[in-house]
Enzyme design. Structure first.
Site, PDB file in Angstrom:
ATOM      1  N   GLU A 115      75.918  43.870  71.643  1.00 21.58           N
ATOM      2  CA  GLU A 115      75.167  43.235  70.548  1.00 21.58           C
ATOM      3  C   GLU A 115      75.811  43.734  69.260  1.00 21.58           C
ATOM      4  OE1 GLU A 115      72.832  41.042  70.762  1.00 21.58           O
ATOM      5  OE2 GLU A 115      72.288  41.138  72.870  1.00 21.58           O
ATOM      6  N   CYS A 148      71.091  42.963  61.559  1.00 22.63           N
ATOM      7  CA  CYS A 148      72.245  42.184  62.032  1.00 22.63           C
ATOM      8  C   CYS A 148      71.995  40.694  61.843  1.00 22.63           C
ATOM      9  CB  CYS A 148      72.520  42.489  63.493  1.00 22.63           C
ATOM     10  SG  CYS A 148      71.055  42.278  64.510  1.00 22.63           S
TER      11      CYS A 148
END
Ligand code: NAP
Length: 487
Positions: A260, A294
């Site tokens: 990720e 993010c």
């Protein structure tokens, strides 16, 4: 560990600064200072693991592996459910601890704890529904039976921006699948990880099933763990740069990787969008965690007809935010994680201004002991400026003007990243057409927040490999085993 008879104050940083958590015991040590970003002062010091402690963590994870794998799914599920309950009971203390070591506003920290705990509840439920398959081959030659087995000892590496949620998003599915784990949290925010180790123990997680290591040598320590043939999984959340290094490291022993990584989310607003809905969404997509996410909107592309009204609305909302220490309940935008992070944001903004950008609000960091950067809106940014290519990871919103849908899509996709994107329009046909055209793993359609434990979270291109959460998240920690059967 023996629990004290007196109630434990989970918000006390010193409580969690006792050592590494290996095999159900605290191994004392010091060496990593934890800083309060709102003051720059040291809050606590945690232990610094070397190669010997890494080895001890693998040994502990291995010693617990067979027992955990053999633990009935229902029992694993009930332990995960108790982890959800304990986290929820300690939510306020955990939120204060996160605010202290990460700096985020208490309201963001409360939101994070609720989101983080949900991964335990979701995977408590998924633990009892691990899929299998039985089919006849198309040729009729034999039968196919597919079972899913726990992949094995898993190394979990997490970043500082969501110190609780990034850990539970990995621990939940790993434990549900039947794997034992070694968690390496970020050095800036280790206290939350140690607090969760205590809660896991209270919830009945057997010794060695979860081990927690902090280290000042993440490269050599994680390389040694990945080199051990007993370790079969790496689940990493962090920057794309470190992700590339770890993929190369994992290649040496062909360890399965879920990654990720970073993002550079575009936020598209079309002329037909509802302005106030778009502004509400923009504030969430940009300012959750003060921009340190993010999925944070990194580039606002706004169509000609709505551009000026959007900029005016965004600037007035951004300017009205209260900046201050995360632990102050009135704060809406806390400090950045480090002084270095403030310097990076400042560099990107100055560079954009040098290239012709205009500051509508904010724009320069205050002289303060804490690591603050003010909510900022920029216009007239050239689309090829570094601020459009790099993660800003702070409260800065560059707004770009576009004319046509084709131009917006081209600009949105002009990045190596492909994690999240946002689209605002009231035209349903356009909404689906643009969503299909955007290269991203997740789209917020007239919505500024997409994270949900029940949905697959992850990116395409250089934003990652695999998905966390949803109905497939547990399979990242399992291997399918196929039996070819004649009977
Ligand atoms: P980072 O610098 O990549 O660090 C992440 C983790 O990797 C930390 O635990 C860090 O340890 C460790 N690490 C650093 N160098 C390493 C090495 N050579 N070998 C092994 N481990 C190493 O990222 P960050 O600054 O903490 O987090 C921000 C980044 O995470 C952003 O890029 C953001 O987009 C990304 N992120 C992605 C997601 C997602 O779901 N896609 C979610 C959240 C954040 P130390 O702290 O000890 O250096």
């Amino acid at each position: 560990m023996t629990l004290d008879a007196a109630p434990i104050d989970y918000a006390d940083p010193d409580l969690h600064a006792k050592g590494l958590w290996i095999g159900g015991r605290w191994l004392s040590g010091r060496g990593i200072p934890v800083t309060d970003p709102s003051t720059g002062q040291t809050l606590a010091e945690v232990a610094d693991a070397g190669l010997a402690e890494a080895q001890a963590a693998i040994d502990a994870a291995e010693a617990a592996a067979a027992g955990w794998r053999a633990t009935p799914h229902r029992q694993r599920s009930e332990i995960l459910r108790r982890m959800f309950i304990r986290m929820t009971e300690e939510a306020e203390a955990l939120a204060r601890l996160i605010s202290l070591e990460n700096g985020k506003a208490l309201s963001d920290a409360r939101g994070e704890v609720a989101y983080a705990a949900e991964f335990f509840r979701w995977y408590a439920e998924e633990a009892t529904r691990i899929p299998g398959e039985f089919r006849r081959t198309p040729s009729g030659s034999h039968n196919i039976l597919v079972d899913h087995e726990p992949i094995g000892i898993s190394l979990l590496i997490t970043p500082w921006n969501f110190p609780a949620a990034m850990a539970t998003r990995k621990i939940g599915p790993a434990l549900a699948a039947g794997c034992t784990v070694i968690l390496k949290p970020a050095s800036e925010t280790p206290l939350t990880a140690y607090a969760m180790a205590r809660l896991a123990e209270e919830a009945g997680v057997p010794p060695g099933v979860i081990n927690v290591l902090t280290t000042t040598q993440p490269g050599p320590v994680t390389a040694a763990i990945l080199a051990d043939p007993r370790v079969r999984k790496l689940s990493f959340t962090g920057s794309t740069g470190v992700g590339r290094t770890l993929l190369a490291e994992a290649a040496k022993t062909v360890v399965s990787c879920s990654m990720e990584l970073g993002g550079n989310a575009p936020f598209l607003v079309f002329d037909d969008a509802d302005l106030s809905v778009a502004l509400d969404g923009a504030m969430v997509a940009k300012m959750r965690n003060a921009g340190e996410a993010c999925t944070a909107a990194n580039r606002f592309y706004v169509q000609d007809g709505i551009h000026d009204a959007f900029v005016a609305g965004l600037a007035s909302r951004m300017a009205a935010l209260k900046v201050g220490p995360g632990t102050d309940p009135a704060t809406q935008c806390g400090p950045m994680i480090t002084r270095k992070a403030v310097q990076k944001i400042d560099r990107l903004v100055r560079d954009a201004v040098d290239r012709g950008a205009r500051i509508v609000t904010g724009g320069s960091p205050p002289a303060a002991d804490g690591f603050y950067y003010p909510p900022t809106v920029l216009t007239h940014v050239p689309p090829d400026a570094p601020i459009a290519q790099e993660e800003i990871f702070g409260p800065v919103a560059p707004v770009y003007r576009f004319q046509t849908e084709e131009q917006a899509l081209r600009l949105a996709n002009a990045t190596e990243y492909g994690l999240a994107a946002y689209v605002y329009t009231t035209d349903l046909t356009r909404a689906f057409r643009v969503s299909r055209g955007i290269e991203a793993g997740m789209i917020g359609l007239n919505r500024g927040l997409m994270s949900d434990p029940a949905a697959p979270f992850g990116g395409v291109k250089q934003s990652g490999l695999g998905r966390e959460g949803g109905v497939t998240g547990i399979l990242e920690f399992m291997e399918p085993k196929y039996l070819a059967i004649d009977f």
